[in-house]
Write a protein that holds these residues in place. Structure first.
Motif, PDB file in Angstrom:
ATOM      1  N   PRO A 295      -9.432   7.676  15.134  1.00  0.00           N
ATOM      2  CA  PRO A 295      -8.725   8.520  16.099  1.00  0.00           C
ATOM      3  C   PRO A 295      -7.251   8.150  16.207  1.00  0.00           C
ATOM      4  O   PRO A 295      -6.892   6.970  16.199  1.00  0.00           O
ATOM      5  CB  PRO A 295      -9.449   8.224  17.412  1.00  0.00           C
ATOM      6  CG  PRO A 295     -10.784   7.702  17.028  1.00  0.00           C
ATOM      7  CD  PRO A 295     -10.599   7.009  15.718  1.00  0.00           C
TER       8      PRO A 295
ATOM      9  N   TYR B 124       7.331   9.609  26.571  1.00  0.00           N
ATOM     10  CA  TYR B 124       6.780   8.325  27.020  1.00  0.00           C
ATOM     11  C   TYR B 124       7.064   7.233  25.996  1.00  0.00           C
ATOM     12  O   TYR B 124       7.411   6.102  26.345  1.00  0.00           O
ATOM     13  CB  TYR B 124       5.278   8.443  27.270  1.00  0.00           C
ATOM     14  CG  TYR B 124       4.941   9.467  28.328  1.00  0.00           C
ATOM     15  CD1 TYR B 124       5.230   9.208  29.668  1.00  0.00           C
ATOM     16  CD2 TYR B 124       4.372  10.684  28.010  1.00  0.00           C
ATOM     17  CE1 TYR B 124       4.946  10.137  30.649  1.00  0.00           C
ATOM     18  CE2 TYR B 124       4.081  11.624  28.983  1.00  0.00           C
ATOM     19  CZ  TYR B 124       4.371  11.350  30.300  1.00  0.00           C
ATOM     20  OH  TYR B 124       4.103  12.274  31.268  1.00  0.00           O
TER      21      TYR B 124
ATOM     22  N   GLY C 188       1.166   0.725  23.618  1.00  0.00           N
ATOM     23  CA  GLY C 188       0.947  -0.002  24.878  1.00  0.00           C
ATOM     24  C   GLY C 188       0.899  -1.501  24.635  1.00  0.00           C
ATOM     25  O   GLY C 188       1.512  -2.280  25.364  1.00  0.00           O
ATOM     26  N   LEU C 189       0.189  -1.911  23.588  1.00  0.00           N
ATOM     27  CA  LEU C 189       0.072  -3.334  23.270  1.00  0.00           C
ATOM     28  C   LEU C 189       1.434  -3.942  22.969  1.00  0.00           C
ATOM     29  O   LEU C 189       1.756  -5.039  23.424  1.00  0.00           O
ATOM     30  CB  LEU C 189      -0.856  -3.525  22.064  1.00  0.00           C
ATOM     31  CG  LEU C 189      -2.354  -3.446  22.355  1.00  0.00           C
ATOM     32  CD1 LEU C 189      -3.143  -3.446  21.054  1.00  0.00           C
ATOM     33  CD2 LEU C 189      -2.786  -4.616  23.222  1.00  0.00           C
TER      34      LEU C 189
ATOM     35  N   ALA D 151      -5.480   8.177  18.651  1.00  0.00           N
ATOM     36  CA  ALA D 151      -5.179   7.504  19.909  1.00  0.00           C
ATOM     37  C   ALA D 151      -4.846   6.034  19.683  1.00  0.00           C
ATOM     38  O   ALA D 151      -4.247   5.392  20.541  1.00  0.00           O
ATOM     39  CB  ALA D 151      -6.353   7.638  20.873  1.00  0.00           C
TER      40      ALA D 151
ATOM     41  N   LEU E 233      -1.216   5.296  20.336  1.00  0.00           N
ATOM     42  CA  LEU E 233      -0.861   5.104  21.740  1.00  0.00           C
ATOM     43  C   LEU E 233      -1.254   3.703  22.202  1.00  0.00           C
ATOM     44  O   LEU E 233      -0.513   3.023  22.906  1.00  0.00           O
ATOM     45  CB  LEU E 233      -1.600   6.158  22.571  1.00  0.00           C
ATOM     46  CG  LEU E 233      -0.857   6.821  23.709  1.00  0.00           C
ATOM     47  CD1 LEU E 233       0.479   7.336  23.268  1.00  0.00           C
ATOM     48  CD2 LEU E 233      -1.700   7.955  24.280  1.00  0.00           C
ATOM     49  N   MET E 234      -2.445   3.267  21.774  1.00  0.00           N
ATOM     50  CA  MET E 234      -2.910   1.926  22.130  1.00  0.00           C
ATOM     51  C   MET E 234      -1.959   0.871  21.615  1.00  0.00           C
ATOM     52  O   MET E 234      -1.600  -0.065  22.324  1.00  0.00           O
ATOM     53  CB  MET E 234      -4.273   1.683  21.492  1.00  0.00           C
ATOM     54  CG  MET E 234      -5.419   1.967  22.374  1.00  0.00           C
ATOM     55  SD  MET E 234      -6.906   1.471  21.504  1.00  0.00           S
ATOM     56  CE  MET E 234      -6.736  -0.295  21.533  1.00  0.00           C
TER      57      MET E 234
END
Lengths: 310, 360
Positions: free
Chosen positions: B322, B283, B331-332, B324, B327-328
């Motif tokens: 975290p 991804y 996306g941003l 995660a 991933l954030m």
């Protein structure tokens, strides 16, 4: 296999299909306006975590549902901003939304992992309807969110095909230039239905964390958002068919789960593959059918509208 | 007040903007990420400096960054081939798992075979398994027009479950304390590494494939057909190119390259097969391909940056934030790149009362 077993499986199919149904209904609205939002998986995850968090803090499940709608709607707003106003590529924006939503929910949910929800949505027997033979115990011994989804299917069908607003919505998705010249604001319509679609995806996610599981796990949607997108094609952008399709997937899910209790010696990993393989098969079959006539996708789906290029 | 600001399509794309927009997007994403971190009660400065140190702050960190960038480069390169033809191969993740599966199968079945035969065979079988995972969705897409976004994505889940089945079941290492992993490969099945680092020969695969793609796109008939079909399917058809054949071929190559990424992970880094070994390389590869505008050289560089983000996120986890967040941030970054693209594709003109001011 006696009748009561079949009824149990079918009732479980309705429960398992409900999160997909909410998300599909939302995506139908969004796609009808000409916007393809592939961020359903991300919006569902955001809804699941937001719903769980609020329900845990307030102790009120409906507050959780509201929070989930808000979370899904906010993410959808980003998609609308990027694709409607800034005319970004809808496919990539949707993927970005899924990646962002997965990260955001994983981050916010870190502290919530493994926490039990003191009260979750429980099934409520509807007195009169649950007496109907066969259908009663399948459809009317469910939790309030399932009943909400029934109502939503009808409301959205009426909205789409029997109201002025629905006509405008479909016009924007089919021929935005014509809709614009008739005085329908293309961007307002697309914003509105993209956000509504996100809210419904949020409820779909909350259904998982507040009723189906009920708990929070990272990536708990496990591809249901993508299955919902596929289902929209199967449903020919019609809420009524989405209901059928969602329960079909629910049945696969429920059956896979129950087959494990028989002594069939099939690995649970193969059973878990079933919904994904089934999605591929359904998609191939639906695409064939669309090609051999019938209703296709909204004509302007995936295409940004620019008045200057009309 | 309506329509004071107008969008006009640019005929050409400015190369300054093509560089400026992605750079600013990354910075903006980091700023928004910092605000988010601050709001949820983490120190953004601490988090970012820990991430930077983890990714680029030491020789070990840089090594880890490059190790993480290898599958990212390969996936991005594979994905970019399909994207050139407007085919959305979202299935890199699954193709990666299948490549690792194929390579592992050979490594476990023929451990005694000399490396000079075994490694190339693992490379080919890994590529073939990835290619198969690309062809399966390509056929319905080419013949019936079935949406490849959904089919490629669904196959990711199938591939991940398939690998889980193997490592939890028939391939589980009997001496592995019940962990979901296979036995360690024999030395013959392990790719060589550079010096004392964990950087393995997969890096060479990525660089060579980047060069091949660069040349093939510019100078081969196949590259020409892909570019034409991507830009205008109608023109390609008129010129007598077989779109059906090209879709299947492109998805085959795309899947093969992602399969090679999986082979390199198994043979070069893990030296065995794990369940869920990829943190979403397939991804992230999509983001890298898009951010690089499909240029092979740019993909190599951007993959290293994202490798740093991945390696940094790993160290971050140990300080309580975290992972995660990685991933954030990804996306941003993609949000801002997409939002910024309007500047590269359109000229924004302001139509005031009498004069027109152009904003370049």
């Amino acid at each position: 296999m006696d009748a009561s077993f079949i009824i149990t499986v079918l009732a479980a199919a309705v429960t398992a299909g409900t999160p997909i149904l909410f998300a599909s209904l939302g995506e139908i609205l969004t796609e009808r306006s000409g916007v393809l939002n592939l961020g359903v998986e991300g919006m569902m995850l955001a809804g699941a975590v937001a719903g769980f968090m609020l329900a845990l803090i307030t102790g009120n499940l409906w507050a959780g549902v509201l929070a989930a709608m808000l979370a899904g709607g906010m993410l959808a707003l980003i998609h609308a901003l990027l694709t409607v106003t800034l005319k970004a590529n809808q496919v990539v924006s949707g993927l970005a939304l899924t990646i962002f939503g997965t990260g955001l929910s994983g981050y916010l949910g870190k502290e919530l992992l493994g926490l039990p929800l003191p009260n979750s949505f429980k099934s409520v027997k509807l007195d009169f309807f649950s007496e109907i033979p066969i259908l009663g115990p399948i459809l009317f011994n469910q939790d309030p969110l399932v009943y909400l989804s029934f109502a939503l299917v009808l409301v959205l069908w009426v909205l789409l095909f029997r109201t002025r607003a629905g006509l405008n919505l479909r016009a924007v998705g089919e021929n935005p230039g014509a809709a614009d010249s008739l005085g329908v604001s293309v961007s307002k319509t697309r914003y509105l239905y993209t956000i509504l679609g996100g809210m419904l995806a949020g409820i779909g996610g909350a259904y998982l964390s507040l009723a189906y599981a009920p708990s929070w796990m990272e990536n708990m949607t496990a591809g249901r958002g993508w299955i919902a997108v596929a289902l929209v094609i199967f449903a020919r952008w019609n809420p009524l068919y989405a209901l059928l399709g969602a329960y079909m997937f629910g049945a696969i899910d429920a059956l896979g789960f129950r087959i494990q209790t028989f002594d069939l010696n099939i690995s649970p990993y193969f059973l878990s593959m079933l919904p994904y393989l089934f999605t591929i098969i359904v998609l191939i079959a639906s695409t064939r059918r669309l090609r051999t006539g019938g209703v296709g996708a909204p004509q302007a789906l995936g295409v940004a509208y620019n008045r200057e290029e009309r | 007040m309506k329509n004071l600001i107008r969008l006009e399509k640019r005929a050409d794309s400015s190369s300054t903007l093509n560089l400026l927009v992605p750079t600013c997007s990354v910075i903006m994403a980091l700023i928004v990420g910092a605000i988010f971190l601050y709001v949820v009660g983490h120190s953004p400065i601490k988090a970012y400096s820990a991430m930077f140190k983890g990714g680029f702050g030491s020789m070990y960190g840089i090594g880890e960054t490059i190790v993480k960038s290898i599958p990212l480069m390969l996936c991005a390169l594979g994905i970019s081939l399909a994207f050139r033809m407007q085919l959305w191969n979202i299935g890199a993740e699954g193709q990666l798992y299948m490549g690792a599966f194929g390579a592992t199968w050979l490594a476990l079945t023929f451990p005694e075979t000399p490396a000079i035969i075994l490694l190339p065979a693992m490379f080919l079988v890994g590529a073939a398994c990835g290619a198969l995972w690309g062809i399966i969705p390509a056929i319905p897409r080419a013949v019936l027009g079935v949406n490849e976004i959904i089919t490629t994505l669904m196959l990711n889940y199938v591939a991940i479950l398939w690998v889980s089945y193997l490592v939890y079941g028939p391939w589980r290492d009997p001496d592995g304390f019940n962990f979901p992993l296979t036995a360690v490969f024999s030395a013959n099945a392990q790719l060589p590494t550079f010096g004392d680092t964990r950087i393995h020969a997969g890096l060479l695969f990525a660089l060579i494939i980047a060069i091949i793609i660069h040349i093939a796109m510019k100078h081969s008939r196949f590259g020409y057909e892909i570019r034409i079909t991507g830009n205008s399917p109608a023109a390609a058809k008129y010129a007598g190119m077989s779109t059906t054949k090209n879709i299947i071929l492109v998805m085959m190559f795309s899947g093969a390259i992602c399969g090679i990424a999986g082979m390199a992970e198994a043979s070069g880094l893990m030296h065995r097969l794990h369940a869920n070994f990829s943190p979403g390389y397939g991804y992230t590869g999509i983001i890298i391909a898009w951010l690089s505008k499909l240029h092979p050289a740019a993909m190599v560089i951007v993959a290293i940056l994202f490798g740093g983000l991945q390696a940094g996120g790993f160290t971050l986890q140990s300080s309580g934030v975290p992972a995660a967040i990685v991933l954030m941030l990804q996306g941003l970054i993609l949000f801002f790149v997409l939002g910024g693209e309007i500047l590269t594709r359109y000229r924004i003109t302001y139509h005031g009362k009498s004069k027109t001011v152009e904003v370049q």
